[in-house]
Design a protein around this motif. Sequence first.
Motif, PDB file in Angstrom:
ATOM      1  N   SER A 116       0.834  -1.207   0.000  1.00 16.71           N
ATOM      2  CA  SER A 116       0.000   0.000   0.000  1.00 16.71           C
ATOM      3  C   SER A 116       0.867   1.255   0.000  1.00 16.71           C
ATOM      4  CB  SER A 116      -0.912   0.013   1.227  1.00 16.71           C
ATOM      5  OG  SER A 116      -0.151  -0.040   2.428  1.00 16.71           O
ATOM      6  N   HIS A 117       2.102   1.123   0.490  1.00 13.85           N
ATOM      7  CA  HIS A 117       3.041   2.240   0.543  1.00 13.85           C
ATOM      8  C   HIS A 117       4.404   1.766   0.041  1.00 13.85           C
ATOM      9  CE1 HIS A 117      -0.117   3.412   3.339  1.00 13.85           C
ATOM     10  NE2 HIS A 117       0.313   4.657   3.277  1.00 13.85           N
ATOM     11  N   VAL A 118       5.204   2.717  -0.453  1.00 13.34           N
ATOM     12  CA  VAL A 118       6.513   2.371  -0.982  1.00 13.34           C
ATOM     13  C   VAL A 118       7.487   3.505  -0.720  1.00 13.34           C
ATOM     14  CG1 VAL A 118       5.972   3.284  -3.288  1.00 13.34           C
ATOM     15  CG2 VAL A 118       7.771   1.563  -3.049  1.00 13.34           C
ATOM     16  N   ALA A 119       8.743   3.133  -0.508  1.00 13.31           N
ATOM     17  CA  ALA A 119       9.836   4.107  -0.431  1.00 13.31           C
ATOM     18  C   ALA A 119      10.946   3.628  -1.359  1.00 13.31           C
ATOM     19  CB  ALA A 119      10.356   4.242   0.995  1.00 13.31           C
ATOM     20  N   VAL A 120      11.496   4.543  -2.130  1.00 10.92           N
ATOM     21  CA  VAL A 120      12.565   4.232  -3.077  1.00 10.92           C
ATOM     22  C   VAL A 120      13.873   4.729  -2.486  1.00 10.92           C
ATOM     23  CG1 VAL A 120      13.404   4.503  -5.439  1.00 10.92           C
ATOM     24  CG2 VAL A 120      10.935   4.494  -4.985  1.00 10.92           C
ATOM     25  N   ILE A 121      14.858   3.840  -2.403  1.00  4.60           N
ATOM     26  CA  ILE A 121      16.137   4.194  -1.805  1.00  4.60           C
ATOM     27  C   ILE A 121      17.228   4.124  -2.871  1.00  4.60           C
ATOM     28  CG2 ILE A 121      16.610   1.831  -1.005  1.00  4.60           C
ATOM     29  CD1 ILE A 121      17.892   3.110   1.512  1.00  4.60           C
ATOM     30  N   GLU A 122      18.093   5.115  -2.862  1.00  2.00           N
ATOM     31  CA  GLU A 122      19.190   5.197  -3.827  1.00  2.00           C
ATOM     32  C   GLU A 122      20.408   5.760  -3.110  1.00  2.00           C
ATOM     33  OE1 GLU A 122      21.120   5.102  -7.647  1.00  2.00           O
ATOM     34  OE2 GLU A 122      19.276   4.181  -6.923  1.00  2.00           O
ATOM     35  N   ALA A 123      21.506   5.007  -3.146  1.00  2.00           N
ATOM     36  CA  ALA A 123      22.765   5.446  -2.538  1.00  2.00           C
ATOM     37  C   ALA A 123      22.581   5.883  -1.085  1.00  2.00           C
ATOM     38  CB  ALA A 123      23.383   6.575  -3.359  1.00  2.00           C
ATOM     39  N   GLY A 124      21.788   5.116  -0.346  1.00  2.23           N
ATOM     40  CA  GLY A 124      21.628   5.370   1.081  1.00  2.23           C
ATOM     41  C   GLY A 124      20.648   6.447   1.462  1.00  2.23           C
ATOM     42  N   ARG A 125      19.935   7.007   0.496  1.00  2.00           N
ATOM     43  CA  ARG A 125      18.947   8.056   0.769  1.00  2.00           C
ATOM     44  C   ARG A 125      17.585   7.655   0.224  1.00  2.00           C
ATOM     45  NH1 ARG A 125      21.096  13.266   1.854  1.00  2.00           N
ATOM     46  NH2 ARG A 125      23.367  13.401   1.704  1.00  2.00           N
ATOM     47  N   ILE A 126      16.530   8.053   0.939  1.00  2.00           N
ATOM     48  CA  ILE A 126      15.182   7.885   0.426  1.00  2.00           C
ATOM     49  C   ILE A 126      14.935   9.005  -0.586  1.00  2.00           C
ATOM     50  CG2 ILE A 126      12.710   7.875   0.957  1.00  2.00           C
ATOM     51  CD1 ILE A 126      14.113   5.438   2.067  1.00  2.00           C
ATOM     52  N   VAL A 127      14.721   8.634  -1.850  1.00  2.00           N
ATOM     53  CA  VAL A 127      14.543   9.649  -2.883  1.00  2.00           C
ATOM     54  C   VAL A 127      13.075   9.879  -3.213  1.00  2.00           C
ATOM     55  CG1 VAL A 127      16.817   9.256  -3.893  1.00  2.00           C
ATOM     56  CG2 VAL A 127      14.852   7.937  -4.743  1.00  2.00           C
ATOM     57  N   GLU A 128      12.203   8.958  -2.780  1.00  2.00           N
ATOM     58  CA  GLU A 128      10.771   9.118  -3.036  1.00  2.00           C
ATOM     59  C   GLU A 128      10.010   8.167  -2.125  1.00  2.00           C
ATOM     60  OE1 GLU A 128       7.952   9.942  -6.895  1.00  2.00           O
ATOM     61  OE2 GLU A 128       9.971   9.131  -7.180  1.00  2.00           O
ATOM     62  N   ALA A 129       8.873   8.617  -1.601  1.00  2.00           N
ATOM     63  CA  ALA A 129       8.069   7.769  -0.718  1.00  2.00           C
ATOM     64  C   ALA A 129       6.628   8.251  -0.739  1.00  2.00           C
ATOM     65  CB  ALA A 129       8.621   7.802   0.716  1.00  2.00           C
ATOM     66  N   GLY A 130       5.725   7.316  -0.453  1.00  2.00           N
ATOM     67  CA  GLY A 130       4.315   7.677  -0.387  1.00  2.00           C
ATOM     68  C   GLY A 130       3.440   6.472  -0.633  1.00  2.00           C
ATOM     69  N   GLU A 131       2.136   6.704  -0.837  1.00  2.00           N
ATOM     70  CA  GLU A 131       1.237   5.617  -1.188  1.00  2.00           C
ATOM     71  C   GLU A 131       1.642   5.075  -2.558  1.00  2.00           C
ATOM     72  OE1 GLU A 131      -2.808   6.820  -0.970  1.00  2.00           O
ATOM     73  OE2 GLU A 131      -2.754   7.173   1.204  1.00  2.00           O
ATOM     74  N   THR A 132       1.566   3.768  -2.695  1.00  7.16           N
ATOM     75  CA  THR A 132       2.045   3.124  -3.919  1.00  7.16           C
ATOM     76  C   THR A 132       1.374   3.697  -5.160  1.00  7.16           C
ATOM     77  OG1 THR A 132       2.511   1.091  -2.705  1.00  7.16           O
ATOM     78  CG2 THR A 132       2.319   0.903  -5.086  1.00  7.16           C
ATOM     79  N   TYR A 133       0.068   3.883  -5.095  1.00  2.77           N
ATOM     80  CA  TYR A 133      -0.648   4.378  -6.270  1.00  2.77           C
ATOM     81  C   TYR A 133      -0.140   5.765  -6.678  1.00  2.77           C
ATOM     82  CZ  TYR A 133      -4.444   5.208  -9.535  1.00  2.77           C
ATOM     83  OH  TYR A 133      -5.168   5.461 -10.674  1.00  2.77           O
ATOM     84  N   SER A 134       0.087   6.619  -5.693  1.00  2.00           N
ATOM     85  CA  SER A 134       0.565   7.976  -5.991  1.00  2.00           C
ATOM     86  C   SER A 134       1.958   7.950  -6.596  1.00  2.00           C
ATOM     87  CB  SER A 134       0.562   8.822  -4.721  1.00  2.00           C
ATOM     88  OG  SER A 134      -0.742   8.977  -4.220  1.00  2.00           O
ATOM     89  N   VAL A 135       2.826   7.111  -6.040  1.00  2.00           N
ATOM     90  CA  VAL A 135       4.201   7.039  -6.550  1.00  2.00           C
ATOM     91  C   VAL A 135       4.216   6.451  -7.960  1.00  2.00           C
ATOM     92  CG1 VAL A 135       6.461   5.953  -6.210  1.00  2.00           C
ATOM     93  CG2 VAL A 135       5.240   6.942  -4.262  1.00  2.00           C
ATOM     94  N   PHE A 136       3.391   5.417  -8.197  1.00  2.00           N
ATOM     95  CA  PHE A 136       3.340   4.818  -9.527  1.00  2.00           C
ATOM     96  C   PHE A 136       2.785   5.799 -10.554  1.00  2.00           C
ATOM     97  CE2 PHE A 136       3.826   0.039  -9.797  1.00  2.00           C
ATOM     98  CZ  PHE A 136       4.591  -0.066  -8.653  1.00  2.00           C
ATOM     99  N   SER A 137       1.774   6.549 -10.159  1.00  2.00           N
ATOM    100  CA  SER A 137       1.112   7.417 -11.133  1.00  2.00           C
ATOM    101  C   SER A 137       1.861   8.736 -11.353  1.00  2.00           C
ATOM    102  CB  SER A 137      -0.327   7.708 -10.698  1.00  2.00           C
ATOM    103  OG  SER A 137      -0.368   8.362  -9.437  1.00  2.00           O
ATOM    104  N   ARG A 138       2.628   9.176 -10.353  1.00  3.39           N
ATOM    105  CA  ARG A 138       3.374  10.436 -10.488  1.00  3.39           C
ATOM    106  C   ARG A 138       4.812  10.263  -9.977  1.00  3.39           C
ATOM    107  NH1 ARG A 138       0.030  15.060 -11.148  1.00  3.39           N
ATOM    108  NH2 ARG A 138      -2.184  14.591 -11.040  1.00  3.39           N
TER     109      ARG A 138
END
Length: 349
Positions: free
Chosen positions: A215-237
Amino acid sequence: MAEPAISFQDVTRRYPQKAAAGDVVALQDIWLDVPQGAVTGIIGRSGAGKSTLLRMVNGLERPSSGKVIVNGHDVGAASDASLRAIRREVGMIFQHFNLLASRTVAENIALPLEIASEDPARIPARVGELIERVGLTAQASRYPAELSGGQKQRVGIARALATAPRVLLSDEATSALDPDTTRQVLELLQSINRELGLTILLITHEMGVVRDICSHVAVIEAGRIVEAGETYSVFSRPGHATTRSFLQGVTGVAVPHFVAGQLRDTPQDASAEAVVQVTFTGRHATDPMLARLTAERGVSVNILAGAIEEIGDKPFGSLIVGLPSGRLDESRRFLEEHGLMTEVLGYVG
């Protein structure tokens, strides 16, 4: 609003090296809340810091700075005795199962209860309940070597649930499984989340896993969270390049190779075609908006690639289309007025 089940508050994790080399920074400035009762995915490439982040939750790693709060407890500041109590509330599923070869299915599941000094008279009933929940009643007396990969992971899930935790951690739990078995294990985790109300935090490098269960997701890159939120919102935007690169594998939005090789930043002449990504979300997601664009405005649309599916229970689609460059602004206005999102990817002759 309910307090998060897990809260990472300005967490940094450094590993000291020789003075000349400097510290290795595995995690930096992590702020992330994991909602109670949600399934939250942490996705990133190998070496991005996913496993380090997960191990912070049960105290296998401690932050160099910042706090990790689990069910109201500061894990990094916990004494050994307090940490043992916290770990009883946090179950963990491993990528490679970590079953004891010399123990049967039932005995593997019983192990956490034995370590926790549970009343021996109560253990068989609890183990039987867990075996039934994960669908392994017929395999209770078998050994790990006699099980399939999916069955081994079901044992791992049952073992993680043995002490009735409030949080379940999943460390790439499906990456060693075939697609059909992966689907079955994800369905089991969904039912556990739904029926027991457990908070599940999983790490993966597969966006398809996030799409199917989180239901929620956070994207991590090089030790930092670069994007997070509800899965639908992150997928759509998706707002970050790393997120968009992961999404290409699951939403059908990759530009076809024969088009990608011709893309230019600007139109070469009046006959050029704009290559546009159109994202369908919300109440117009299943409406024939491209057909309406043609019927109502007379704009020809060339569909190059795409897919429409569901994320959770919401429709989501993404198409790569070609639009006449001379009518690009008009076309984008029409689509965006109806709740669709557009992004110009380039131009072809």
